[in-house]
Design a protein around this motif. Structure first.
Motif, PDB file in Angstrom:
ATOM      1  N   GLU A 250      42.525  50.793  26.854  1.00 27.65           N
ATOM      2  CA  GLU A 250      43.892  50.375  27.160  1.00 27.65           C
ATOM      3  C   GLU A 250      44.309  49.286  26.177  1.00 27.65           C
ATOM      4  O   GLU A 250      43.589  48.314  25.960  1.00 27.65           O
ATOM      5  CB  GLU A 250      43.930  49.835  28.599  1.00 27.65           C
ATOM      6  CG  GLU A 250      45.215  49.156  29.002  1.00 27.65           C
ATOM      7  CD  GLU A 250      45.118  48.504  30.381  1.00 27.65           C
ATOM      8  OE1 GLU A 250      46.159  48.329  31.010  1.00 27.65           O
ATOM      9  OE2 GLU A 250      43.989  48.172  30.802  1.00 27.65           O
ATOM     10  N   LEU A 284      49.170  57.152  33.662  1.00 25.55           N
ATOM     11  CA  LEU A 284      49.468  56.026  34.547  1.00 25.55           C
ATOM     12  C   LEU A 284      50.595  56.376  35.503  1.00 25.55           C
ATOM     13  O   LEU A 284      51.592  57.003  35.116  1.00 25.55           O
ATOM     14  CB  LEU A 284      49.850  54.798  33.716  1.00 25.55           C
ATOM     15  CG  LEU A 284      49.934  53.464  34.465  1.00 25.55           C
ATOM     16  CD1 LEU A 284      48.557  53.034  34.963  1.00 25.55           C
ATOM     17  CD2 LEU A 284      50.549  52.379  33.581  1.00 25.55           C
ATOM     18  N   LEU A 291      45.745  55.007  37.760  1.00 26.01           N
ATOM     19  CA  LEU A 291      45.545  55.783  36.552  1.00 26.01           C
ATOM     20  C   LEU A 291      44.849  57.086  36.918  1.00 26.01           C
ATOM     21  O   LEU A 291      43.721  57.081  37.400  1.00 26.01           O
ATOM     22  CB  LEU A 291      44.695  55.009  35.538  1.00 26.01           C
ATOM     23  CG  LEU A 291      44.515  55.688  34.171  1.00 26.01           C
ATOM     24  CD1 LEU A 291      45.809  55.613  33.365  1.00 26.01           C
ATOM     25  CD2 LEU A 291      43.365  55.046  33.392  1.00 26.01           C
ATOM     26  N   MET A 308      43.999  50.423  39.580  1.00 29.22           N
ATOM     27  CA  MET A 308      43.925  49.509  38.445  1.00 29.22           C
ATOM     28  C   MET A 308      43.606  48.079  38.851  1.00 29.22           C
ATOM     29  O   MET A 308      43.072  47.314  38.062  1.00 29.22           O
ATOM     30  CB  MET A 308      45.243  49.550  37.662  1.00 29.22           C
ATOM     31  CG  MET A 308      45.540  50.914  37.041  1.00 29.22           C
ATOM     32  SD  MET A 308      44.273  51.428  35.850  1.00 29.22           S
ATOM     33  CE  MET A 308      44.688  50.387  34.462  1.00 29.22           C
ATOM     34  N   LYS A 311      39.885  48.515  40.673  1.00 31.87           N
ATOM     35  CA  LYS A 311      38.977  49.176  39.724  1.00 31.87           C
ATOM     36  C   LYS A 311      38.070  50.189  40.428  1.00 31.87           C
ATOM     37  O   LYS A 311      36.913  50.372  40.068  1.00 31.87           O
ATOM     38  CB  LYS A 311      38.139  48.140  38.961  1.00 31.87           C
ATOM     39  CG  LYS A 311      38.988  47.167  38.151  1.00 31.87           C
ATOM     40  CD  LYS A 311      38.142  46.155  37.403  1.00 31.87           C
ATOM     41  CE  LYS A 311      39.024  45.202  36.619  1.00 31.87           C
ATOM     42  NZ  LYS A 311      38.217  44.209  35.866  1.00 31.87           N
TER      43      LYS A 311
END
Length: 423
Positions: A250, A284, A291, A308, A311
């Motif tokens: 990213e 996204l 994501l 995101m 995680k």
């Protein structure tokens, strides 16, 4: 003064009518019936005829209308005044007692050339879609896709088409294999990937206004997936590590300043997946919270969603052993993806929360690479009924697949990317 009053009245009717439309029609439901519409001009003129022809063609491409005679139509659109006079006044009304209040709206015409009238007709048509279906409308929005001769697979050229209009425009003129277009959040720039003898290269190109020159923003000696420009401005890209490992990175590109700047470099801190499997095709969500990606960590490609913030990675596809190409709906409620089952690849739409899914494309064709229209009502994809791949589209709830392009046999069309709404 009269025109301002008409436009003001039209805006107030717009709000009320939208609420009615949202209750009456739900384009997310399968097998929605098309509205029979008749368009006529009270004041005939050469340019009014052009306008009506454009609208009849464009509204047909919405997959929600069909042209009808005045006697058979459910709704009637009557145009007063002429484009030659600089403005028109249109009245949309129901042919029966349906509770639909007539909508009156005015449109000014500053030019009289063909392209300008086509744009204006798309705006009027989109307004009608908002009134009767509660959706913004995608007529006049851009779609970019890859084209190559069946005998030449090393050179793929990007072409641009505006939805509802005839013809297309060539965007790239290099000898690379160009594919995988992604739009920045503003709709001003695009990213695309090029497979070259040196490796994978990602280019950025200005779209509004359209630039001929592109700028390289990423290079990898291996073969990575196309870059995805997310809703937050971040760019996600799959970087080749080795034969069995690709990870997602990213980073940020400033579309306003990238021209003249050095090519950005990926850092280890930009790496967001660290698994020995292949992680690829990042997408996204519109709100930037999730994501979607493809991972083969369970032995076959499946669609996963990564939170995101937390995680956390969650697998959302349970059916099919080969699921790829995730694409978020504009409202973030669904993900479209391609799934190969019983030897046929089809497009499915899935709710990532409930994991409920439905088939979008017909059973009698292969379909890959879904992309959503900006209003969420349609999905375009690469489809194959005979010997060639062509670009098709259908309602996002499923149903008939319609050719988007009219290219000759022998040309392969793949990986469409639907851009922003007409402004």
């Amino acid at each position: 003064m009269k025109m301002k009053l008409i436009l003001s009245i039209a805006f107030s009717i717009l709000i009320t009518s939208m609420l009615y439309a949202l209750e009456f029609y739900d384009v997310s439901r399968p097998d929605i019936a098309k509205i029979k519409l008749n368009i006529s001009a009270k004041n005939e003129s050469a340019l009014n005829t052009v306008l009506i022809q454009n609208m009849e063609r464009q509204l047909k491409h919405s997959l929600l209308f069909e042209n009808a005679s005045a006697a058979d139509a459910e709704y009637l659109l009557e145009i007063e005044k002429t484009i030659e006079s600089g403005s028109i006044v249109s009245t949309l009304k129901s042919s029966a007692e349906s509770g639909f209040e007539p909508l009156v709206f005015g449109v000014k015409f500053k030019k009289q050339d063909e392209r300008y009238i086509s744009r204006k007709s798309a705006q009027v048509s989109n307004l009608m879609l908002k009134q009767l279906f509660g959706i913004k409308g995608s007529l006049g929005s851009p779609i970019i896709y890859s084209t190559n001769n069946a005998s030449e697979t090393q050179v793929k050229t990007l072409y641009l088409k505006y939805h509802g209009d005839d013809g297309q425009k060539q965007l790239t003129f290099n000898l690379f294999s160009n594919y995988g277009v992604s739009w920045d959040p503003t709709g001003k720039n695009i990213l695309y990937t090029a497979i070259t003898a040196r490796g994978t290269r990602v280019f950025m190109q200005g779209f509004r206004p359209l630039r001929v020159k592109s700028v390289e923003v990423f290079f990898d000696e291996g073969t990575g997936s196309a870059a995805e420009w997310g809703s937050t401005g971040r760019v996600f890209i799959s970087k080749y590590v080795n034969r069995s490992n690709t990870d997602i990175y990213e980073y940020y590109l400033d579309g306003e300043k990238i021209y003249g700047m050095p090519t950005p470099k990926l850092r280890e801190s930009d790496r967001i997946t660290k698994n020995s499997a292949i992680e690829t095709e990042p997408a996204l969500s519109p709100d930037g919270r999730y994501l979607a990606l493809i991972s083969d960590r369970t032995g076959s490609p499946q669609v996963y969603v990564r939170d995101m913030q937390r995680k956390k990675l969650t697998r959302i596809t349970e059916n099919g052993k080969y699921n790829v190409s995730p694409s978020w709906s504009p409202d973030g409620k669904f993900i479209a993806y391609a799934s190969r089952r019983s030897g046929v690849s089809s497009i499915y739409r899935i709710d990532p929360k409930s994991k409920e899914e439905n088939r979008v494309t017909p059973k009698n064709m292969n379909a890959e690479s879904p992309t959503w229209s900006p209003d969420g009502s349609m999905i375009a994809f690469s489809g194959k009924k005979g010997g060639d791949w062509k670009i098709y589209y259908s309602l996002s709830s499923g149903g008939q697949a319609v050719r988007l392009t009219n290219s000759k046999a022998g040309l392969q069309e793949t990986m469409p990317s639907w851009g922003p709404s007409l402004r």
